[in-house]
Design an enzyme around this catalytic site. Structure first.
Site, mmCIF file in Angstrom:
data_model
loop_
_atom_site.group_PDB
_atom_site.id
_atom_site.type_symbol
_atom_site.label_atom_id
_atom_site.label_comp_id
_atom_site.label_asym_id
_atom_site.label_seq_id
_atom_site.Cartn_x
_atom_site.Cartn_y
_atom_site.Cartn_z
ATOM 1 N N TYR A 168 -2.083 -54.863 22.445
ATOM 2 C CA TYR A 168 -2.039 -53.373 22.471
ATOM 3 C C TYR A 168 -2.132 -53.053 20.950
ATOM 4 O O TYR A 168 -1.705 -53.472 20.204
ATOM 5 C CB TYR A 168 -0.877 -52.714 23.136
ATOM 6 C CG TYR A 168 -1.086 -53.120 24.809
ATOM 7 C CD1 TYR A 168 -1.821 -52.645 25.460
ATOM 8 C CD2 TYR A 168 -0.368 -54.376 25.128
ATOM 9 C CE1 TYR A 168 -2.025 -52.786 26.803
ATOM 10 C CE2 TYR A 168 -0.285 -54.632 26.023
ATOM 11 C CZ TYR A 168 -1.152 -54.085 27.356
ATOM 12 O OH TYR A 168 -1.193 -54.481 28.704
ATOM 13 N N ASP A 169 -3.163 -51.727 20.569
ATOM 14 C CA ASP A 169 -3.305 -51.102 19.342
ATOM 15 C C ASP A 169 -2.218 -49.831 19.273
ATOM 16 O O ASP A 169 -1.813 -49.446 18.188
ATOM 17 C CB ASP A 169 -4.627 -50.807 19.179
ATOM 18 C CG ASP A 169 -5.599 -51.736 19.322
ATOM 19 O OD1 ASP A 169 -5.207 -52.884 18.993
ATOM 20 O OD2 ASP A 169 -6.748 -51.476 19.791
ATOM 21 N N THR A 170 -1.940 -49.388 20.301
ATOM 22 C CA THR A 170 -1.156 -48.148 20.491
ATOM 23 C C THR A 170 -0.127 -48.096 21.415
ATOM 24 O O THR A 170 -0.105 -48.389 22.573
ATOM 25 C CB THR A 170 -2.119 -46.939 20.708
ATOM 26 O OG1 THR A 170 -3.392 -46.804 19.983
ATOM 27 C CG2 THR A 170 -1.353 -45.598 20.652
#
Lengths: 301, 301
Positions: free
Chosen positions: B21-23
């Site tokens: 996940y990036d966020t």
């Protein structure tokens, strides 16, 4: 074929109808008056009823006035009406507390509403408080709410009526009493969500109470038309024979439903919001009878 | 067999999850802090995320504070948070008006709510008014309402948030704008009906707005969690890849539903209101993952 309303226009039909009932319950606006103007023939029709020992009862869902204040309107129009013939949703609420459920003398009622409503409740021998929460400056702050609002076992009921001075503190107090005391009743004078003003409507008791309905852990008990509570209060007070009682009104969705829900004969008058055409072009609510207006009774004098 | 939540406890699982996940979108209470107390390991976990170029976004349905006010709380806890990472329902409402629907510059928004809410809306370049209706003395009377409250085509939206200074005049004005102008939008910052205080709860925006919902001739548009509007605002602002975005929270019925409703991966933390037992003993809301708390991420440092 669906049942139809019977039109009272023939003098014999009107006379037979008149003789079949001892008590007439009237909605006021559209039946007795329109705003402040007396409808033609009403004074004579009410006089005729009185002379024939009919009981006349005037009902209104307006919770803001005491019966005394309401009586002034009848007096100003020279109508033969006794203050005890008036049954407002405020009075109905007071009567329900004082006479129907015998609200305990050592408990109190928290009232969101006008002075008139509080007066009716107190006149029924019930301890009421709440008017002091029409606070102004300093308005209200969170800390005050946290500190001042506490569950209170002495509050046996919360009553909500129309209130132009509604505020957050009142909602918070009412909510706390209702939800933290399992015994605390939650009463609402009437369920109407709006009332008419010039060219518009404004929120009535049924919408003022909406935040509490959203968060209360119990169902509200409504007292005004078209509830059975209203008719039960009237019936108990006047010891009515409901078979010989007729509800007279101009609105299908309130007055006629009120009569029908409570198994009382219904008479629609055409002097208010419902025209003969409107009546005929729907088949959801069929009054037992309809008539041009109260004036039509005067032909049997 | 029903799908089960996957528990992140093994270091390899946690690392694989972290890399996927990036966020991360965080609910705050029960995840970052409990009341005013920072939860153990949170500062380190957020620092780890920043170092790994993760975007961290903090969402709250509290509509009373501007982001600036909210930011002070993060600062006071020494958390590595930027003011632009904060997404309150007040900001979401402002962003929706200013950026999502491009609210016309020649129209105004009538706001029932706090100064913080009005500030956010104005900061988004939208004309707002309403704070002046926190009237005190002379309180309000029927005649004033009849005279002063008129339909107004310049009012293109009514926004309702939490407001301890709610009063009848505000309801009457909002109602008049909403119902008499077909174009007028009806926005509500968040649908929560209560918020917790010591030993109790008090009415939140979702119940404050209830009278208007009862009488409005259009459906309200809610902006906070768990609506798609909230996630759309966040997504548009940060240009997110929602497949690489995870919602982190402690409540099944709000945070996890928020993620699920909007097809975002969900991670439940056990540092708030939901215990592992509670999670296991229900099968209505199944988060994709769960973890003891943000502190668990620190083992991958």
């Amino acid at each position: 074929m669906a049942k139809k309303s019977f039109k009272l226009e023939n003098i014999n039909d009107i006379k037979e109808f008149f003789d079949s009932y001892d008590t007439f319950i009237f909605d006021c606006d559209g039946v007795i008056w329109r705003a402040n103007n007396l409808i033609k023939g009403v004074k004579e029709a009410l006089t005729l009823m009185k002379k024939n020992n009919k009981r006349t009862i005037f009902v209104t869902n307006n919770s803001t006035k005491s019966r005394e204040e309401y009586f002034k309107k009848f007096s100003s129009l020279n109508l033969p009406v006794d203050i005890n013939d008036i049954f407002s949703s405020a009075y109905s609420t007071a009567y329900y507390l004082g006479k129907v459920i015998n609200f305990p003398k050592d408990k109190r009622v928290y009232v969101i509403g006008t002075k008139g409503l509080i007066k009716e409740i107190e006149d029924a021998g019930v301890n009421a408080f709440g008017y002091e929460d029409n606070i102004t400056e300093p308005f209200v702050n969170e800390e005050e709410i946290f500190k001042s609002i506490k569950p209170d076992d002495s509050v046996g009921a919360v009553v909500v009526g129309f209130d132009m001075k509604i505020n957050y503190k009142k909602y918070a107090k009412a909510y706390t009493y209702i939800n933290h005391n399992p015994e605390c009743l939650f009463l609402v004078t009437n369920s109407d969500i709006t009332y008419p003003v010039q060219n518009s409507v404004l929120p009535e008791a049924g919408s003022v109470v909406a935040p509490l309905i959203a968060i209360a852990n119990k169902e509200p008990i409504f007292l005004g038309k078209p509830t059975a509570n209203m008719i039960n209060c009237i019936s108990q007070k006047f010891n009515l024979d409901l078979k010989r009682t007729c509800m007279v009104g101009d609105r299908l969705d309130t007055d006629m439903v009120f009569g029908k829900n409570n198994n009382i004969t219904t008479l629609l008058v055409l002097t208010g919001v419902t025209s003969e055409e409107t009546l005929m072009n729907q088949n959801e609510i069929i009054p037992d009878y309809y008539i041009e207006g109260l004036n039509s009774f005067n032909q049997i004098i």
